[in-house]
Motif scaffolding. Structure first.
Motif, short mmCIF file in Angstrom:
data_model
loop_
_atom_site.label_atom_id
_atom_site.label_comp_id
_atom_site.label_asym_id
_atom_site.label_seq_id
_atom_site.Cartn_x
_atom_site.Cartn_y
_atom_site.Cartn_z
N MET A 1 108.84 14.28 42.92
CA MET A 1 109.02 15.13 44.08
C MET A 1 110.46 15.14 44.59
O MET A 1 110.91 16.12 45.15
CB MET A 1 108.09 14.68 45.20
N ASN B 1 103.74 12.77 34.24
CA ASN B 1 103.45 13.78 35.24
C ASN B 1 102.62 13.19 36.35
O ASN B 1 101.68 12.44 36.09
CB ASN B 1 102.65 14.93 34.61
N PHE B 2 102.95 13.54 37.57
CA PHE B 2 102.12 13.06 38.68
C PHE B 2 101.22 14.19 39.17
O PHE B 2 100.03 14.19 38.93
CB PHE B 2 103.01 12.53 39.80
N ILE B 3 101.77 15.20 39.82
CA ILE B 3 100.98 16.36 40.21
C ILE B 3 101.48 17.61 39.49
O ILE B 3 100.71 18.39 38.99
CB ILE B 3 101.08 16.60 41.73
N LEU B 4 102.77 17.78 39.45
CA LEU B 4 103.36 18.94 38.81
C LEU B 4 103.39 18.68 37.32
O LEU B 4 103.96 17.69 36.87
CB LEU B 4 104.78 19.16 39.32
N TRP C 1 107.01 20.63 35.25
CA TRP C 1 107.91 21.24 36.25
C TRP C 1 109.32 21.33 35.67
O TRP C 1 109.84 20.36 35.13
CB TRP C 1 107.91 20.37 37.51
N PRO D 1 110.75 19.63 44.04
CA PRO D 1 110.40 20.53 45.15
C PRO D 1 110.55 19.92 46.54
O PRO D 1 110.62 20.67 47.50
CB PRO D 1 108.95 20.88 44.87
N TYR D 2 110.60 18.60 46.70
CA TYR D 2 110.75 18.05 48.04
C TYR D 2 112.21 17.92 48.46
O TYR D 2 112.50 17.56 49.59
CB TYR D 2 110.06 16.68 48.14
#
Lengths: 172, 226, 301
Positions: A112, A126-129, A132, A137-138
């Motif tokens: 993030m 990969n964690f959530i994305l 990517w 994105p953060y």
């Protein structure tokens, strides 16, 4: 609370000590000493429970702020250790040897915020994305609205109103 | 196949270990090469299956409408509305709505709320494994225009760009009563013969696939999962 | 000419049994729903489900055995039906029962199971494999007390023909095996709980645990065939127990009443008790039911 802070002050060079509640304090430590500090807190001061690890993007200062919140289950108090790391090639020592679950937080932060934690197990997974390929994105220089509009086919006709303006218009 | 180059490049980059081309020893001792993506999966495109006889189709559509088997796959926050739907308070079984645990046996896919890209990938796989005619019921404003997640970096805005949707149930979240009303609307649609989502998906397959691949960046599965 | 008429009656019997099986499954699901405080499905839901399943447009396959699984299963079910005398004293609804039909029927019970195992195995879903291994190990232990009970009856009546066993029980309720051989009846009725696969012995399909076991990959017409067979098989298993232990049936009405209550026995237990694990289930069948079976054998030795 006080004696824990005094003990930490004696051994480590901490600054910006903020007491939010009777049972919650924030302290700031420099990057190199942070892992040593939380190791000391875990082993000698009874802060055995790891609550969370999170990051804040201070884009104006070119810094990331990492916060390790630790909990002492016997004294029922939390102490949060903050540390600032540079935004350019951001890297931090891994704390997964103290608590296994820290590795998951570090994996999330890497995805993030793009903060790297060398030696942390599975940190590049990969964690959530998944897959990517943009900037993380953060980070605050990532324009999430623009990205969403370009990527996700926004449905035309969505209106947004400032609630204060809208109510003024409605009542007049 | 669509985006041939892009696809094969992505395949190499994101391929899981169990899907890599590898050599396998057979029970009789010879070595054969296995390419799981081509050998274990069907690579055919979906076909349009037109309804045949009008009178018979009308009867069959009535049967399909009265026997809606819902896939028990909660994709977002709205899946919490499904347990009350099948328990004594609302008891959707009265209306021929039954829960099935496997995509093979279900006809209705409830997309319950926001869809993250990671979930969308699973939704596409699951939707393609369902046997047609199949219907999609989309819950909540998130599936219509993104809802409160309209400017998020990881949730889709319009579900109908990725899979064909039969009925939208608006709300955030719709209550089980609204869901029951949605089921009744879906029944009307099926009885009218308008719920041809599976055929629509087959017709506009290239368009749906290009939309899906635009956002599912680690496309490491076959183009069509049955 | 005689065989044609016989066949017509067999098909008529099959038709009645199928529809009664579907209606009975709907009634039992409604009973389960009422216990849970719901209204449950409409009474005609099983028929609509069947029509829908047979009329789906897509049906993918995983290979030859995937086709043959439901075929084996249905031939197991219809096979039991063909050799089962339904109505005592009716030459037409006795189907093709003969002197040793009891042995054949015991065999056919396993036949469908094995066919299903092959077919579901080709489906390749891990839950199918778990369901199959559970089903086969549980059914093997169910067979032990059930076979002991059947042997006890065979020793008691000196025959392996179901028709003759029914004939021996005629002439009043006190002639039923239920009263003349209570231990065999107890062993068989306890193993019946496992054969019908309701809770606490629903480990094979185990809803919410290994959703839904062997038929995980089965769909559309394949599942339609399996459901048709399940409807036939439930009635026929109940009729088998009715013939062996509850004096058979002199007419269709008696058959419907008795098979309903025999099936209801497993549902009645099912709505009360939660599911066993597989090792608990296997051990359970090898304790009290097995003891009853052995006592039943010893009494008639």
């Amino acid at each position: 609370m006080e004696n824990y802070i005094e003990d930490i002050k004696l051994r480590f060079d901490v600054k910006d000590i903020v007491s939010r509640r009777d049972n919650l304090s924030f302290i700031t430590c420099e990057k190199e000493k942070t892992i040593a500090l939380i190791t000391h807190m875990k082993n000698n001061l009874g802060f055995t429970h790891f609550v969370l690890l999170t990051a804040v993007d201070w884009i104006e200062d070119g810094l990331f702020q990492l916060t390790y919140i630790l909990n002492n289950p016997n004294a029922k108090i939390d102490i949060a250790v903050r540390t600032m790391i540079s935004r350019e090639n951001s890297e931090m020592e891994s704390a997964h040897k103290l608590w296994q679950q820290v590795a998951t937080y570090q994996r999330e932060l890497r995805e993030m915020f793009g903060i790297n934690f060398p030696d942390s197990p599975g940190v590049t997974d990969n964690f959530i994305l998944e897959g990517w390929d943009d900037i993380p994105p953060y980070r605050r220089d990532f324009d999430t609205k623009k990205y969403a509009e370009e990527t996700y086919f926004p449905r035309p006709g969505r209106e947004t109103n400032d609630p204060a303006e809208y109510m003024k218009k409605k009542l007049s | 196949m669509i985006n041939e180059n892009n696809n094969s490049e992505n395949l190499n980059k994101f391929l899981h270990k169990e899907n890599e081309i590898r050599n396998v020893e057979t029970p009789d001792g010879s070595i054969i090469q296995v390419d799981p993506l081509n050998d274990y999966f069907c690579t055919d495109r979906p076909e349009v299956k037109e309804p045949k006889n009008k009178v018979i189709e009308k009867f069959l559509n009535w049967a399909r409408a009265e026997s809606l088997w819902v896939l028990g796959f909660g994709t977002g926050c709205g899946s919490i509305e499904i347990p009350p739907l099948v328990t004594p308070r609302f008891d959707a079984y009265r209306f021929g709505v039954q829960m099935r645990p496997t995509p093979r046996q279900s006809n209705v896919f409830i997309i319950s709320g926001y869809l993250a890209v990671k979930t969308l990938k699973r939704v596409i796989r699951t939707y393609e494994q369902m046997q047609g005619p199949k219907y999609v019921l989309a819950l909540g404003s998130c599936t219509i225009n993104g809802g409160m997640y309209w400017d998020s970096y990881n949730t889709i805005n319009r579900l109908d760009h990725y899979i064909p949707v039969d009925v939208y149930v608006a709300g955030c979240m719709p209550r089980p009563e609204a869901l029951l009303a949605g089921f009744n609307k879906l029944k009307e649609r099926i009885k009218d013969g308008r719920a041809e989502g599976a055929n629509e998906y087959a017709e506009k397959f290239d368009w749906y696939k290009s939309n899906q691949k635009k956002i599912v960046k680690d496309w490491n599965m076959p183009d069509y999962n049955w | 000419m005689d065989i044609v008429i016989r066949l017509l009656y067999v098909f008529l019997g099959l038709f009645i049994v199928l529809n009664w099986g579907l209606l009975m499954s709907a009634i039992m699901r409604k009973i389960g729903a009422r216990v849970a405080g719901r209204y449950g499905i409409p009474y005609y839901q099983p028929w609509i489900d069947l029509i829908k399943l047979y009329s789906l447009r897509d049906s993918i396959t995983h290979g030859v055995m995937f086709y043959l699984g439901p075929v084996f299963r249905v031939s197991g079910g219809v096979g039991i039906f063909l050799f089962m005398p339904l109505i005592f004293g009716s030459s037409y609804f006795s189907n093709f029962s003969f002197a040793g039909d009891l042995v054949l029927i015991m065999y056919f019970q396993f036949f469908g199971m094995l066919g299903m195992a092959l077919g579901a195995g080709e489906g390749g879903h891990p839950y199918s494999a778990i369901g199959i291994s559970r089903g086969l190990s549980q059914f093997t232990t169910i067979e032990v007390p059930m076979t002991l009970a059947v042997i006890s009856i065979a020793v008691q009546y000196h025959t392996l023909s179901i028709s003759e066993i029914v004939a021996a029980q005629q002439g009043g309720i006190m002639n039923w095996t239920l009263f003349t051989n209570p231990f065999a009846t107890a062993a068989a009725m306890l193993s019946l709980l496992g054969a019908f696969g309701h809770s606490p012995f629903n480990l094979v399909k185990a809803p919410n645990e290994i959703p839904i076991g062997p038929p995980t990959e089965y769909h559309s017409a394949f599942l339609g065939v399996l459901r048709t067979n399940a409807a036939i098989l439930h009635v026929i298993e109940a009729v088998l127990f009715m013939n062996l232990f509850f004096g058979g049936a002199g007419n269709w009405f008696e058959l419907i009443i008795k098979s309903f209550f025999i099936y209801f026995w497993s549902v009645f237990v099912g709505v009360v008790f939660p599911r066993f694990r597989i090792e608990q289930s296997v051990q359970w069948f090898l304790k009290i039911p097995l003891l009853f079976g052995v006592i039943a054998i010893i009494i008639f030795m």
